[in-house]
Design a protein around this motif. Structure first.
Motif, PDB file in Angstrom:
ATOM      1  N   LYS A  97       0.831  -1.211   0.000  1.00 22.94           N
ATOM      2  CA  LYS A  97       0.000   0.000   0.000  1.00 22.94           C
ATOM      3  C   LYS A  97       0.863   1.257   0.000  1.00 22.94           C
ATOM      4  N   HIS A  98       1.972   1.211   0.755  1.00 24.08           N
ATOM      5  CA  HIS A  98       2.869   2.374   0.817  1.00 24.08           C
ATOM      6  C   HIS A  98       3.534   2.618  -0.545  1.00 24.08           C
ATOM      7  N   ILE A  99       3.915   1.536  -1.241  1.00 24.27           N
ATOM      8  CA  ILE A  99       4.527   1.691  -2.566  1.00 24.27           C
ATOM      9  C   ILE A  99       3.524   2.303  -3.540  1.00 24.27           C
ATOM     10  N   GLU A 100       2.287   1.850  -3.470  1.00 22.61           N
ATOM     11  CA  GLU A 100       1.237   2.425  -4.315  1.00 22.61           C
ATOM     12  C   GLU A 100       1.081   3.920  -4.042  1.00 22.61           C
ATOM     13  N   TYR A 101       1.077   4.283  -2.784  1.00 22.54           N
ATOM     14  CA  TYR A 101       0.956   5.699  -2.399  1.00 22.54           C
ATOM     15  C   TYR A 101       2.141   6.518  -2.929  1.00 22.54           C
ATOM     16  N   LEU A 102       3.356   5.992  -2.777  1.00 25.68           N
ATOM     17  CA  LEU A 102       4.538   6.728  -3.224  1.00 25.68           C
ATOM     18  C   LEU A 102       4.492   7.013  -4.722  1.00 25.68           C
ATOM     19  N   PHE A 103       4.181   5.982  -5.513  1.00 28.19           N
ATOM     20  CA  PHE A 103       4.236   6.143  -6.969  1.00 28.19           C
ATOM     21  C   PHE A 103       3.064   6.967  -7.501  1.00 28.19           C
ATOM     22  N   ARG A 104       1.926   6.889  -6.825  1.00 32.88           N
ATOM     23  CA  ARG A 104       0.755   7.639  -7.298  1.00 32.88           C
ATOM     24  C   ARG A 104       0.727   9.077  -6.767  1.00 32.88           C
ATOM     25  N   GLU A 105       1.003   9.256  -5.490  1.00 30.22           N
ATOM     26  CA  GLU A 105       0.807  10.556  -4.855  1.00 30.22           C
ATOM     27  C   GLU A 105       2.094  11.375  -4.696  1.00 30.22           C
ATOM     28  N   VAL A 106       3.216  10.705  -4.427  1.00 29.95           N
ATOM     29  CA  VAL A 106       4.464  11.427  -4.167  1.00 29.95           C
ATOM     30  C   VAL A 106       5.286  11.585  -5.441  1.00 29.95           C
ATOM     31  N   TYR A 107       5.607  10.463  -6.093  1.00 31.11           N
ATOM     32  CA  TYR A 107       6.417  10.524  -7.311  1.00 31.11           C
ATOM     33  C   TYR A 107       5.585  10.950  -8.523  1.00 31.11           C
ATOM     34  N   ARG A 108       4.267  10.676  -8.456  1.00 28.14           N
ATOM     35  CA  ARG A 108       3.329  10.995  -9.543  1.00 28.14           C
ATOM     36  C   ARG A 108       3.802  10.416 -10.882  1.00 28.14           C
ATOM     37  N   ARG A 109       4.164   9.148 -10.863  1.00 24.53           N
ATOM     38  CA  ARG A 109       4.618   8.466 -12.075  1.00 24.53           C
ATOM     39  C   ARG A 109       3.403   8.033 -12.898  1.00 24.53           C
ATOM     40  N   PRO A 110       3.399   8.374 -14.170  1.00 18.98           N
ATOM     41  CA  PRO A 110       2.281   7.925 -15.024  1.00 18.98           C
ATOM     42  C   PRO A 110       2.391   6.432 -15.334  1.00 18.98           C
ATOM     43  N   GLY A 111       1.259   5.821 -15.650  1.00 25.83           N
ATOM     44  CA  GLY A 111       1.267   4.421 -16.048  1.00 25.83           C
ATOM     45  C   GLY A 111       1.310   3.475 -14.863  1.00 25.83           C
ATOM     46  N   PRO A 112       1.290   2.179 -15.150  1.00 23.86           N
ATOM     47  CA  PRO A 112       1.285   1.171 -14.081  1.00 23.86           C
ATOM     48  C   PRO A 112       2.640   1.081 -13.367  1.00 23.86           C
ATOM     49  N   ILE A 113       2.583   0.654 -12.126  1.00 25.19           N
ATOM     50  CA  ILE A 113       3.819   0.441 -11.359  1.00 25.19           C
ATOM     51  C   ILE A 113       4.473  -0.838 -11.862  1.00 25.19           C
ATOM     52  N   SER A 114       5.774  -0.800 -12.103  1.00 25.84           N
ATOM     53  CA  SER A 114       6.477  -1.953 -12.654  1.00 25.84           C
ATOM     54  C   SER A 114       6.482  -3.109 -11.648  1.00 25.84           C
ATOM     55  N   GLU A 115       6.591  -4.320 -12.187  1.00 33.18           N
ATOM     56  CA  GLU A 115       6.649  -5.504 -11.339  1.00 33.18           C
ATOM     57  C   GLU A 115       7.883  -5.470 -10.441  1.00 33.18           C
ATOM     58  N   ARG A 116       8.968  -4.866 -10.974  1.00 30.90           N
ATOM     59  CA  ARG A 116      10.194  -4.762 -10.188  1.00 30.90           C
ATOM     60  C   ARG A 116       9.961  -3.927  -8.926  1.00 30.90           C
ATOM     61  N   ASN A 117       9.201  -2.836  -9.073  1.00 31.64           N
ATOM     62  CA  ASN A 117       8.931  -1.984  -7.911  1.00 31.64           C
ATOM     63  C   ASN A 117       7.887  -2.621  -6.985  1.00 31.64           C
ATOM     64  N   LYS A 118       6.911  -3.316  -7.575  1.00 28.41           N
ATOM     65  CA  LYS A 118       5.937  -4.004  -6.725  1.00 28.41           C
ATOM     66  C   LYS A 118       6.614  -5.063  -5.863  1.00 28.41           C
ATOM     67  N   LYS A 119       7.663  -5.662  -6.412  1.00 24.57           N
ATOM     68  CA  LYS A 119       8.373  -6.732  -5.706  1.00 24.57           C
ATOM     69  C   LYS A 119       9.038  -6.233  -4.422  1.00 24.57           C
ATOM     70  N   GLN A 120       9.196  -4.895  -4.311  1.00 26.98           N
ATOM     71  CA  GLN A 120       9.754  -4.326  -3.085  1.00 26.98           C
ATOM     72  C   GLN A 120       8.894  -4.671  -1.865  1.00 26.98           C
ATOM     73  N   ALA A 121       7.635  -4.975  -2.087  1.00 24.33           N
ATOM     74  CA  ALA A 121       6.734  -5.303  -0.974  1.00 24.33           C
ATOM     75  C   ALA A 121       6.954  -6.727  -0.457  1.00 24.33           C
ATOM     76  N   GLU A 122       7.774  -7.525  -1.142  1.00 17.37           N
ATOM     77  CA  GLU A 122       8.084  -8.867  -0.655  1.00 17.37           C
ATOM     78  C   GLU A 122       9.096  -8.796   0.485  1.00 17.37           C
ATOM     79  N   VAL A 123       8.803  -9.493   1.561  1.00 18.54           N
ATOM     80  CA  VAL A 123       9.710  -9.549   2.718  1.00 18.54           C
ATOM     81  C   VAL A 123       9.726 -10.966   3.272  1.00 18.54           C
TER      82      VAL A 123
END
Length: 421
Positions: A97-123
């Motif tokens: 959820k935090h990664i989604e917030y960062l890319f949508r609200e803070v970084y404001r990156r257009p388009g879908p979040i890459s799988e590489r960045n989504k993978k950051q949520a794996e722990v």
């Protein structure tokens, strides 16, 4: 309670990136009574990282790692720790959820979040997740019994501002909940104008009578020596009383060379003096290229006493902006007592300050002559009533020569302000 710091990344080993993380962690740990016993740097090699973990777990009860938690292929720390602690990689909903917030609200990156960045949520499922408010790579907390004691392993991102936020907001509060630490107390004085060995000679008798829980360290730098008294114990009031008495005795023995009773640079000392006197200063630099101005303006609040600088690297600028007479430059040369004196006069007039400091020299590696070899530097400091000049004969590489000239010019300015020159 000992801690070890493991910094990870090939860029650290080849010198491409300077490790500032270890210094920050050690300073913050020291404040809460955690003694950093060892600092280790390893490359992006799994076997080397695992070996470092095994080694440090024998030395320390707290092992903190930085680096290797990013989304690229060379970031191997997270899968390695998962294997090391026999875990299974899972998606953490909070991190996702935090990664989604960062890319949508803070970084404001257009388009879908890459799988590489989504993978950051794996722990690893065996880790406690530490919230990284400043980035997408979460911190991780692991625990393991080693030699019949609980040992804590903490993994943090290598990006300095992310690491700092996690250390302050998550790591230190949790460590204070888990462990009871002794107090570590420091008192630091700064001296100038006397070498380390000569300062030590003065303190032979003082050092001999120090109690075993208080140690004296000598920390020399260009033209200055820091002296740090360190006390460890459990009764903070008693520690403060004992250390403060010894600190006052030590500084009294060194009062003629004492720069400050705090761990602060000479530019901060000058700032205090100017604020006390309600005076202002300016800089006129040639060979130091604005480094003195940089040192002064690093200090918060310097705008109250610092007006500005004229970096007159070329002689035409010395003449045009600082009004250095052409006759002086022709007869004496740019690297001369007469030139830096004229530069101070010009800075006082052009920038309208109470004090000014100036430098002109040959920093190397070439440009010298038989009469004025590389490392010849003239510095000056003064006011409308008096200007003092001094010759430096430096023998180091260019960067060191610039740093030494900067410090010596500031030390000269301090003496002028105090009326000691």
């Amino acid at each position: 309670m000992n801690a070890s710091i493991i910094t990870i990344g090939d860029e650290l080993l080849i010198g491409q990136t300077i490790d500032t993380n270890s210094a920050f962690i050690a300073q913050e740990f020291n404040k809460v009574g955690i003694w950093v016993k060892r600092r280790v740097a390893v490359g992006d090699v799994a076997a080397d990282i695992e070996h470092a973990l095994d080694e440090e777990a024998q030395q320390s009860q707290i092992i903190i790692l930085t680096g290797g938690l990013g989304p690229t292929a060379d970031d191997i720390t997270k899968p390695l720790l998962n294997h090391y602690f026999n875990g299974k990689m899972v998606i953490d909903p909070g991190v996702a959820k935090h990664i989604e917030y960062l890319f949508r609200e803070v970084y404001r990156r257009p388009g879908p979040i890459s799988e590489r960045n989504k993978k950051q949520a794996e722990v690893p499922d065996v880790a406690k997740v530490l919230h990284n408010a400043n980035g997408s790579a979460p911190g991780m907390w692991f625990e393991k019994m080693i030699n019949n004691r609980k040992t804590v392993f903490i993994a943090l991102p290598g990006v300095p501002h992310e690491m700092k936020g996690l250390l302050s907001d998550e790591v230190i509060p949790r460590l204070l909940q888990h462990f009871k630490f002794p107090h570590i107390l420091h008192r630091t004085a700064v001296t100038a104008g006397m070498g380390e060995s000569y300062v030590a000679e003065r303190l032979i008798d003082f050092e001999a009578k120090l109690p075993k829980q208080i140690k004296l360290a000598y920390l020399p730098s260009y033209g200055m020596v820091k002296l740090r008294l360190t006390c460890q114990g459990t009764h903070i009031r008693k520690m403060e009383e004992e250390t403060d008495l010894l600190f006052e005795e030590m500084t009294f023995l060194l009062q003629d060379i004492l720069l400050s009773k705090k761990d602060e640079p000479v530019e901060a000392v000058i700032g205090h003096l100017l604020l006390q006197q309600g005076k202002t200063m300016a800089t006129a630099e040639s060979c130091t290229g604005g480094n003195i101005a940089h040192a002064i303006t690093r200090i918060p609040g310097s705008s109250k006493y610092y007006r500005g600088s004229i970096v007159s690297y070329d002689n035409t600028i010395k003449e045009a902006l600082l009004q250095v007479p052409a006759g002086i430059l022709q007869a004496q040369g740019a690297v001369s007592s007469e030139t830096v004196e004229a530069m101070v006069k010009g800075a006082l007039q052009q920038l309208g300050t109470d004090y000014a400091v100036a430098t002109s020299g040959i920093m190397g590696p070439d440009g010298g002559s038989d009469r004025k070899p590389v490392g010849t530097v003239w510095i000056a400091a003064g006011n409308e009533e008096k200007i003092v000049t001094r010759l430096l004969q430096l023998r180091f590489e260019r960067e060191q020569n610039i740093e030494i000239a900067t410090i010596q010019a500031l030390l000269l300015l301090r003496k002028v302000i105090l009326g000691k020159e």
